[in-house]
Motif scaffolding. Sequence first.
Motif, PDB file in Angstrom:
ATOM      1  N   UNK A  62     -58.290 -13.668   2.955  1.00  0.00           N
ATOM      2  CA  UNK A  62     -57.779 -14.979   3.308  1.00  0.00           C
ATOM      3  C   UNK A  62     -56.853 -14.885   4.512  1.00  0.00           C
ATOM      4  N   UNK A  63     -57.103 -15.741   5.483  1.00  0.00           N
ATOM      5  CA  UNK A  63     -56.383 -15.694   6.746  1.00  0.00           C
ATOM      6  C   UNK A  63     -55.017 -16.365   6.616  1.00  0.00           C
ATOM      7  N   UNK A  64     -54.083 -15.932   7.418  1.00  0.00           N
ATOM      8  CA  UNK A  64     -52.766 -16.566   7.483  1.00  0.00           C
ATOM      9  C   UNK A  64     -52.814 -17.679   8.518  1.00  0.00           C
ATOM     10  N   UNK A  65     -52.320 -18.855   8.136  1.00  0.00           N
ATOM     11  CA  UNK A  65     -52.354 -20.007   9.043  1.00  0.00           C
ATOM     12  C   UNK A  65     -51.198 -19.906  10.026  1.00  0.00           C
ATOM     13  N   UNK A 111     -58.076 -26.820  -5.788  1.00  0.00           N
ATOM     14  CA  UNK A 111     -57.607 -28.205  -5.750  1.00  0.00           C
ATOM     15  C   UNK A 111     -57.708 -28.651  -4.296  1.00  0.00           C
ATOM     16  N   UNK A 112     -58.917 -29.007  -3.884  1.00  0.00           N
ATOM     17  CA  UNK A 112     -59.210 -29.220  -2.458  1.00  0.00           C
ATOM     18  C   UNK A 112     -58.374 -30.334  -1.842  1.00  0.00           C
ATOM     19  N   UNK A 113     -58.120 -31.412  -2.585  1.00  0.00           N
ATOM     20  CA  UNK A 113     -57.355 -32.516  -2.025  1.00  0.00           C
ATOM     21  C   UNK A 113     -55.863 -32.208  -2.005  1.00  0.00           C
ATOM     22  N   UNK A 114     -55.377 -31.549  -3.045  1.00  0.00           N
ATOM     23  CA  UNK A 114     -53.941 -31.271  -3.127  1.00  0.00           C
ATOM     24  C   UNK A 114     -53.524 -30.123  -2.217  1.00  0.00           C
ATOM     25  N   UNK A 115     -54.405 -29.142  -2.042  1.00  0.00           N
ATOM     26  CA  UNK A 115     -54.098 -27.979  -1.213  1.00  0.00           C
ATOM     27  C   UNK A 115     -55.245 -27.728  -0.228  1.00  0.00           C
ATOM     28  N   UNK A 116     -55.421 -28.623   0.741  1.00  0.00           N
ATOM     29  CA  UNK A 116     -56.550 -28.480   1.681  1.00  0.00           C
ATOM     30  C   UNK A 116     -56.457 -27.230   2.539  1.00  0.00           C
ATOM     31  N   UNK A 117     -55.240 -26.682   2.689  1.00  0.00           N
ATOM     32  CA  UNK A 117     -55.097 -25.472   3.492  1.00  0.00           C
ATOM     33  C   UNK A 117     -55.856 -24.294   2.885  1.00  0.00           C
ATOM     34  N   UNK A 118     -55.972 -24.293   1.536  1.00  0.00           N
ATOM     35  CA  UNK A 118     -56.707 -23.212   0.889  1.00  0.00           C
ATOM     36  C   UNK A 118     -58.196 -23.299   1.200  1.00  0.00           C
ATOM     37  N   UNK A 119     -58.692 -24.505   1.433  1.00  0.00           N
ATOM     38  CA  UNK A 119     -60.096 -24.672   1.823  1.00  0.00           C
ATOM     39  C   UNK A 119     -60.339 -24.004   3.171  1.00  0.00           C
ATOM     40  N   UNK A 120     -59.424 -24.216   4.119  1.00  0.00           N
ATOM     41  CA  UNK A 120     -59.565 -23.596   5.442  1.00  0.00           C
ATOM     42  C   UNK A 120     -59.543 -22.074   5.320  1.00  0.00           C
ATOM     43  N   UNK A 179     -45.635 -31.012   5.896  1.00  0.00           N
ATOM     44  CA  UNK A 179     -45.841 -29.685   6.460  1.00  0.00           C
ATOM     45  C   UNK A 179     -46.289 -28.726   5.374  1.00  0.00           C
ATOM     46  N   UNK A 180     -47.123 -27.778   5.742  1.00  0.00           N
ATOM     47  CA  UNK A 180     -47.578 -26.770   4.797  1.00  0.00           C
ATOM     48  C   UNK A 180     -46.542 -25.658   4.771  1.00  0.00           C
ATOM     49  N   UNK A 181     -45.817 -25.580   3.679  1.00  0.00           N
ATOM     50  CA  UNK A 181     -44.763 -24.582   3.534  1.00  0.00           C
ATOM     51  C   UNK A 181     -45.072 -23.739   2.317  1.00  0.00           C
ATOM     52  N   UNK A 182     -45.159 -22.456   2.503  1.00  0.00           N
ATOM     53  CA  UNK A 182     -45.425 -21.543   1.399  1.00  0.00           C
ATOM     54  C   UNK A 182     -44.113 -20.906   0.975  1.00  0.00           C
ATOM     55  N   UNK A 183     -43.820 -20.968  -0.302  1.00  0.00           N
ATOM     56  CA  UNK A 183     -42.622 -20.327  -0.834  1.00  0.00           C
ATOM     57  C   UNK A 183     -42.991 -19.545  -2.089  1.00  0.00           C
ATOM     58  N   UNK A 184     -41.979 -19.060  -2.760  1.00  0.00           N
ATOM     59  CA  UNK A 184     -42.230 -18.219  -3.927  1.00  0.00           C
ATOM     60  C   UNK A 184     -42.958 -18.969  -5.030  1.00  0.00           C
ATOM     61  N   UNK A 185     -42.767 -20.290  -5.069  1.00  0.00           N
ATOM     62  CA  UNK A 185     -43.391 -21.096  -6.118  1.00  0.00           C
ATOM     63  C   UNK A 185     -44.806 -21.512  -5.773  1.00  0.00           C
ATOM     64  N   UNK A 186     -45.211 -21.308  -4.516  1.00  0.00           N
ATOM     65  CA  UNK A 186     -46.538 -21.742  -4.082  1.00  0.00           C
ATOM     66  C   UNK A 186     -47.582 -20.699  -4.447  1.00  0.00           C
ATOM     67  N   UNK A 187     -48.807 -21.131  -4.712  1.00  0.00           N
ATOM     68  CA  UNK A 187     -49.876 -20.162  -4.975  1.00  0.00           C
ATOM     69  C   UNK A 187     -50.059 -19.263  -3.764  1.00  0.00           C
ATOM     70  N   UNK A 188     -50.127 -17.969  -3.980  1.00  0.00           N
ATOM     71  CA  UNK A 188     -50.278 -17.016  -2.897  1.00  0.00           C
ATOM     72  C   UNK A 188     -51.711 -16.504  -2.848  1.00  0.00           C
TER      73      UNK A 188
END
Length: 465
Positions: A152-155, A381-390, A137-146
């Motif tokens: 940039x849209x919110x998923x 990092x398209x493969x590691x964080x594909x959500x950022x590509x979207x 699951x794509x989970x964003x927390x304080x340690x994740x790149x913001x």
Amino acid sequence: MNLRVILHLCWLSINHSQRMIKVKWLLVGALSLLLISLFTLTDDYAGICTKCRTPTPFSHGEERFDISRKEVQAKEEVSVVSPADPTCQGRRIYIYPLPPEFNEEILRRCTTGYPEYCEKWPCVSCDFVENKGFGSKIVRDAASPQPQEEELIKLIPASAWYRTNQFSLEVIFHEKLRSYKCRTTDAGSADAFYIPFYAGIELGFTLFSPHLNVRDEMTQRLMGWLSGNDVWRRQRHEESGWRRNRHFMPLGRIAWDFNRDPLDGGTVKWGNSLLRQRPMANVTTLVLERKFQRNPEIGVPYPTLFHPTSDDELDRWRAAIARHKRRWLVTFVGASNRSFDTEEVREIRVRLTAQCEEERNRDKCRVVECGSGTGAGTRLACEREPEEVVRVLAASVFCLQPRGDSATRKGFFDTILAGCIPVVFSNRTAFEQYPYHLAHTLSLGSSRATPFSVFIPEELILGGG
């Protein structure tokens, strides 16, 4: 970017925006509903690899797998539903009970949780097997790149987004069909027969082996198992006329990876020979990219990151991309500074990148390079964080989709998911590949292109257009 191309895209965006937006939303809805019908999750799943507490290394030669079959059999028995419902008429599917070495054991060979295997076996990351193949699951927390850019849209909804790997098709199909309501254990009443071999994942271990017999070993084992199976022999004998091609097998890679001629003396080195085996002649394969030399073969879209479980979740995302502000006219996400199969492919990407950088200061076009390093443009990092590509694609009106290592691109479907209008340069990128998904459409720039996309011939780019 070349001024003529910029003006052409601007003209299209002004004169066709309303029509494109309507068609675009319809397509997003259609593809998403297709994914809902095939791949919807209705329960929590801890992941396949979490049950693999005692991994068994893959071995060649006369050694066999030391596997426990009770767990697998119990899983199959619990999930089988007898299709007595009349709504299952013509839809009953029989799943061949392949030994776990053709699926479960392949997943156990992944490096996830067992990095020590890298010392003895080829390393393949299979983190995408979590959540029935959807990935983590794509989970964003304080340690994740913001997101640092406000465009940039919110998923949303957050529960519907996963880091789904582009090669996870085999696991997704298998997990879904295990609980398919019209699944039958009575082969005599079945309308279709599913072969649950994780051929694409297995090939990841052996694709670069210099020994062709190593690449073909699991293929030969499968052919041997099928030839000795009573159901297979009976159905193959009965299949004729309209009953042909009732067997099917999803392959989570492009068809080229399975088309090496086993009798060519090793002239063609790429891939294995699965699709060249005689028993496979009448097995329908579902592939991410067709080769156009084998029938039957059906192209299916690359899995995306969005897996809604209801119409409401789908509508929320559609509404979000409909009202989202798009700062950039054109965006290209990909790589241009590495080698490809042909110099032509690299040259097209280099020229598109150069033309795009010329317009960057005017907020007309931007390049987002995949990978690490320095240089012009943003890097992801398209493969590691594909959500950022979207997120990046959703901030643009048009998204460039040139060919890469092969004609098709997962990015084409990410673009549609993000509500961006794809710009394609080869008909084989999408429109000749997926006739069941992109058929019966009109043209904008090509007889093969569709109203939600723009077609610019590769010759125009190579010719300096």
